[in-house]
Design a protein around this motif. Structure first.
Motif, PDB file in Angstrom:
ATOM      1  N   LYS A 161      -6.695   2.694  -5.860  1.00 15.93           N
ATOM      2  CA  LYS A 161      -5.894   1.727  -5.097  1.00 15.93           C
ATOM      3  C   LYS A 161      -6.728   0.476  -4.819  1.00 15.93           C
ATOM      4  O   LYS A 161      -6.270  -0.649  -5.042  1.00 15.93           O
ATOM      5  CB  LYS A 161      -5.506   2.393  -3.769  1.00 15.93           C
ATOM      6  CG  LYS A 161      -4.116   2.097  -3.311  1.00 15.93           C
ATOM      7  CD  LYS A 161      -3.671   3.049  -2.223  1.00 15.93           C
ATOM      8  CE  LYS A 161      -4.574   3.061  -1.009  1.00 15.93           C
ATOM      9  NZ  LYS A 161      -4.156   4.006   0.020  1.00 15.93           N
TER      10      LYS A 161
ATOM     11  N   ASP B 152       1.197   9.637  -5.295  1.00 17.34           N
ATOM     12  CA  ASP B 152       1.549  11.003  -4.882  1.00 17.34           C
ATOM     13  C   ASP B 152       2.507  11.672  -5.874  1.00 17.34           C
ATOM     14  O   ASP B 152       2.329  12.835  -6.206  1.00 17.34           O
ATOM     15  CB  ASP B 152       2.158  10.986  -3.473  1.00 17.34           C
ATOM     16  CG  ASP B 152       1.116  10.611  -2.422  1.00 17.34           C
ATOM     17  OD1 ASP B 152      -0.091  10.659  -2.765  1.00 17.34           O
ATOM     18  OD2 ASP B 152       1.490  10.249  -1.292  1.00 17.34           O
TER      19      ASP B 152
ATOM     20  N   PHE C 262      -6.451  12.749  -3.613  1.00 14.94           N
ATOM     21  CA  PHE C 262      -6.634  11.769  -2.542  1.00 14.94           C
ATOM     22  C   PHE C 262      -7.794  10.790  -2.805  1.00 14.94           C
ATOM     23  O   PHE C 262      -7.624   9.570  -2.742  1.00 14.94           O
ATOM     24  CB  PHE C 262      -6.847  12.489  -1.200  1.00 14.94           C
ATOM     25  CG  PHE C 262      -7.061  11.539  -0.062  1.00 14.94           C
ATOM     26  CD1 PHE C 262      -5.986  10.878   0.530  1.00 14.94           C
ATOM     27  CD2 PHE C 262      -8.345  11.255   0.405  1.00 14.94           C
ATOM     28  CE1 PHE C 262      -6.185   9.963   1.565  1.00 14.94           C
ATOM     29  CE2 PHE C 262      -8.548  10.343   1.437  1.00 14.94           C
ATOM     30  CZ  PHE C 262      -7.465   9.703   2.013  1.00 14.94           C
TER      31      PHE C 262
ATOM     32  N   LYS D 278      -7.155   8.540  -5.621  1.00 16.44           N
ATOM     33  CA  LYS D 278      -6.098   7.588  -5.254  1.00 16.44           C
ATOM     34  C   LYS D 278      -6.686   6.412  -4.465  1.00 16.44           C
ATOM     35  O   LYS D 278      -6.416   5.247  -4.758  1.00 16.44           O
ATOM     36  CB  LYS D 278      -5.033   8.305  -4.399  1.00 16.44           C
ATOM     37  CG  LYS D 278      -3.985   7.383  -3.809  1.00 16.44           C
ATOM     38  CD  LYS D 278      -2.889   8.130  -3.081  1.00 16.44           C
ATOM     39  CE  LYS D 278      -3.288   8.477  -1.654  1.00 16.44           C
ATOM     40  NZ  LYS D 278      -2.219   9.144  -0.918  1.00 16.44           N
ATOM     41  N   GLU D 279      -7.507   6.738  -3.447  1.00 15.50           N
ATOM     42  CA  GLU D 279      -8.086   5.682  -2.611  1.00 15.50           C
ATOM     43  C   GLU D 279      -8.960   4.742  -3.447  1.00 15.50           C
ATOM     44  O   GLU D 279      -8.934   3.531  -3.280  1.00 15.50           O
ATOM     45  CB  GLU D 279      -8.927   6.300  -1.475  1.00 15.50           C
ATOM     46  CG  GLU D 279      -8.093   7.035  -0.440  1.00 15.50           C
ATOM     47  CD  GLU D 279      -7.025   6.151   0.204  1.00 15.50           C
ATOM     48  OE1 GLU D 279      -7.367   5.072   0.719  1.00 15.50           O
ATOM     49  OE2 GLU D 279      -5.826   6.533   0.160  1.00 15.50           O
TER      50      GLU D 279
ATOM     51  N   ASN E 278       0.748   4.299  -2.587  1.00 20.57           N
ATOM     52  CA  ASN E 278       0.578   5.702  -2.160  1.00 20.57           C
ATOM     53  C   ASN E 278       1.680   6.577  -2.733  1.00 20.57           C
ATOM     54  O   ASN E 278       1.426   7.669  -3.245  1.00 20.57           O
ATOM     55  CB  ASN E 278       0.619   5.800  -0.626  1.00 20.57           C
ATOM     56  CG  ASN E 278      -0.677   5.309  -0.015  1.00 20.57           C
ATOM     57  OD1 ASN E 278      -1.722   5.313  -0.665  1.00 20.57           O
ATOM     58  ND2 ASN E 278      -0.613   4.875   1.238  1.00 20.57           N
TER      59      ASN E 278
ATOM     60  N   GLU F 144       0.820  -1.210   0.000  1.00 20.40           N
ATOM     61  CA  GLU F 144       0.000   0.000   0.000  1.00 20.40           C
ATOM     62  C   GLU F 144       0.861   1.270   0.000  1.00 20.40           C
ATOM     63  O   GLU F 144       0.540   2.240  -0.682  1.00 20.40           O
ATOM     64  CB  GLU F 144      -0.937  -0.004   1.211  1.00 20.40           C
ATOM     65  CG  GLU F 144      -1.921   1.151   1.169  1.00 20.40           C
ATOM     66  CD  GLU F 144      -3.175   0.886   1.962  1.00 20.40           C
ATOM     67  OE1 GLU F 144      -3.223  -0.108   2.714  1.00 20.40           O
ATOM     68  OE2 GLU F 144      -4.108   1.702   1.822  1.00 20.40           O
ATOM     69  N   GLU F 145       1.957   1.245   0.751  1.00 17.45           N
ATOM     70  CA  GLU F 145       2.840   2.423   0.791  1.00 17.45           C
ATOM     71  C   GLU F 145       3.467   2.685  -0.583  1.00 17.45           C
ATOM     72  O   GLU F 145       3.623   3.838  -0.995  1.00 17.45           O
ATOM     73  CB  GLU F 145       3.937   2.220   1.842  1.00 17.45           C
ATOM     74  CG  GLU F 145       3.422   2.363   3.281  1.00 17.45           C
ATOM     75  CD  GLU F 145       4.388   1.840   4.329  1.00 17.45           C
ATOM     76  OE1 GLU F 145       4.180   2.153   5.507  1.00 17.45           O
ATOM     77  OE2 GLU F 145       5.334   1.094   3.982  1.00 17.45           O
TER      78      GLU F 145
END
Lengths: 305, 243
Positions: free
Chosen positions: A113, A100, A106, A109-110, A96, A92-93
């Motif tokens: 993801k 970014d 945001f 992105k969510e 992210n 997940e990182e």
């Protein structure tokens, strides 16, 4: 979608690409296949502006790209041969981070993801460090990182090297779904078995095109007959014997347990090999590549042979 | 042919709580090519590294030519190894790599020179002085295989030697492996290219640290009623996963 016209590139004395003209259509998977050093990666890098061509033109949706390759890179996702993941960050990182740096808002992105983790079957691994993932999972995570920017064009340079057969099948299932979303997919690979998953193929050798075409058309219109033998003796011993008989062996190649022969089924050469089974088979892409490669037949720059 | 030159008994490897290799048993027969298969993360490389003595064993035994690896370091001299990354020094030339490997194998100057002369027969001369990272993968692979044979090992362990190389290079490589086998060597090889498995005398399929299939390819194909080792592999892994 993207068109390359008369592209040439040399590295010192090595002519990597020679007056190459190709088109990569939208909503299609185009495979660039060829041996190591045939120029596959150079085409991709030139298209992305990572390597400068010596001559030739590049068009994006019929607009000539002069120096502003951001027009292409801005709508492309590029997965190089060596995955660029941060091994100490979790799945997940990593997602992210790549979202970014691509300035994905945001909420988008969510949403993306979760879609990507779902699509690649990696939801339950979202907290695992990338360094602890298997090769197949690393490959799917790398693909996901480039899809976060919702690219129109997806460029994959030898994406399945070192990846096991089951993961490769799953990977191509994901690629097929991307094609159905309307993306332009360009894949370079040395593996002709997986090239069968594409729509178009370009066979490359020494920076020139041996043959190109719609994969089904190529397979339906082969200019040769393929004979498959299972010799009585060990296949490598048979090949060693053939090599002692001049150029004869150039019509043969080993594929798994089979000795494939391109040529006349009534040839006397075949009668000289003790075989327990001889059959005529429909050629696959590897057989078609071998035919043009062994014959040394290249396309002209206008596409004719 | 039936004598085991390598015997792996109840071999286990744990990384923390994770069991990478789960008490496996198998043998490698003298003079055979054994294909070692499995999905990424199955435990293949871990097993090979334990056989090479590059990784400690959690429990179990590895017997090489009748000698327990844990009790004799000398037995390692029987092993040659070529890793996924070809085990060459990328900034050295092919010749410098061979000089290095021949040197650490204890070969004298004359022998080293003859090894380099031999290399010139199998690799184009103009490539020999180029640093290895600038060589095409097929040539790198040839040099790495040649380097692994310098100590004249009885057993050759090849970990994904054909990863990322094109079909023609793979074909030539396997022809070379077969020629090495004919010289009496034993070969344990891992691969993801399942068409190559047809060249192995026997195969072992590993999944999640366990052996799930073992046998001769043609017998297994007949026994399982499948058309190829590829289908067998996919079905065995799916069956293990219960779907």
């Amino acid at each position: 979608m993207i068109r390359l016209e008369q592209i040439s590139k040399s590295f010192g004395k090595i002519q990597a690409l020679s007056k190459l003209s190709v088109t990569f259509p939208k909503s299609r998977i185009t495979i660039i296949a060829g041996a190591d050093g045939s120029g596959k990666s150079t085409i991709l890098r030139i298209m992305l502006g990572l390597v400068k061509a010596d001559s030739g033109k590049i068009f994006l949706k019929e607009d000539l790209i002069r120096n502003d390759f951001s027009k292409i890179t801005g709508i492309s996702g590029y997965m190089p041969e060596r995955f660029s993941l941060y091994t100490d960050l979790t799945v997940e990182e990593n997602l992210n981070f790549f979202a970014d740096i691509n300035n994905v808002p945001f909420q988008r992105k969510e949403r993306l993801k979760n879609i990507l983790l779902e699509k690649t079957g990696m939801i339950k691994f979202r907290n695992r460090k990338a360094g602890d993932l298997s090769g197949g999972m690393k490959q799917k995570l790398s693909l996901s990182t480039i899809l976060l920017s919702s690219p129109e064009i997806v460029i994959l340079d030898e994406p399945t090297t070192g990846v096991d057969p089951l993961s490769r099948i799953e990977f191509f299932r994901i690629i097929e779904s991307l094609k159905n979303e309307g993306k332009t997919i360009i894949i370079s690979t040395p593996y002709l078995d997986e090239a069968e998953s594409g729509d178009f193929i370009i066979f490359l050798k020494n920076g020139k095109i041996l043959k190109r075409g719609d994969i089904n058309d190529l397979k339906d219109n082969v200019p040769f007959k393929l004979i498959r033998l299972i010799p009585e003796n060990n296949i490598f011993d048979v090949m060693n014997d053939l090599k002692k008989r001049g150029d004869v062996h150039k019509n043969f190649f080993i594929k798994g347990k089979y000795l494939n022969f391109i040529g006349d089924p009534e040839s006397s050469i075949l009668k000289g090999i003790r075989g327990s089974e001889v059959s005529e088979e429909k050629p696959g892409l590897e057989d078609i590549y071998m035919y043009y490669e062994r014959k040394g037949i290249f396309e002209n720059s206008d596409g004719s042979i | 042919m039936n004598e085991n030159i390598i015997e792996v008994r109840e071999l286990k490897k744990k990384f923390g709580d994770f069991i990478a290799v789960n008490s496996i048993n198998f043998g490698v027969r003298k003079g055979e090519i054994l294909g070692f298969l499995g999905p990424n993360g199955a435990g293949k490389t871990t097993t090979i590294k334990m056989i090479m003595g590059l990784l400690s064993i959690t429990s179990g035994d590895i017997i090489i030519d009748g000698i327990n690896l844990a009790k004799s370091k000398e037995v390692k001299e029987k092993l040659g190894y070529m890793s996924q990354k070809f085990s060459l020094y990328p900034k050295l030339s092919a010749i410098e790599n061979i000089e290095f490997f021949a040197g650490i194998s204890g070969l004298g100057k004359k022998k080293i020179k003859s090894k380099i002369d031999e290399l010139q027969d199998i690799v184009q001369k103009d490539l020999l002085d180029r640093s290895v990272d600038k060589l095409p993968p097929g040539i790198k692979q040839k040099v790495a295989l040649y380097a692994s044979l310098i100590p004249d090992p009885d057993i050759l362990l090849l970990d994904e030697p054909t990863s990322g190389v094109d079909p023609e290079v793979r074909r030539n490589f396997w022809q070379e492996i077969y020629n090495i086998k004919k010289r009496g060597k034993t070969i344990l090889v891992t691969t993801h290219n399942l068409d190559e498995v047809e060249y192995a005398d026997r195969i072992v399929i590993l999944h999640r640290g366990n052996i799930i299939v073992e046998g001769e390819p043609s017998e297994l194909i007949r026994e399982h009623g499948v058309d190829s080792v590829e289908t067998l592999f996919k079905e065995a892994v799916r069956d293990y996963e219960g779907n």
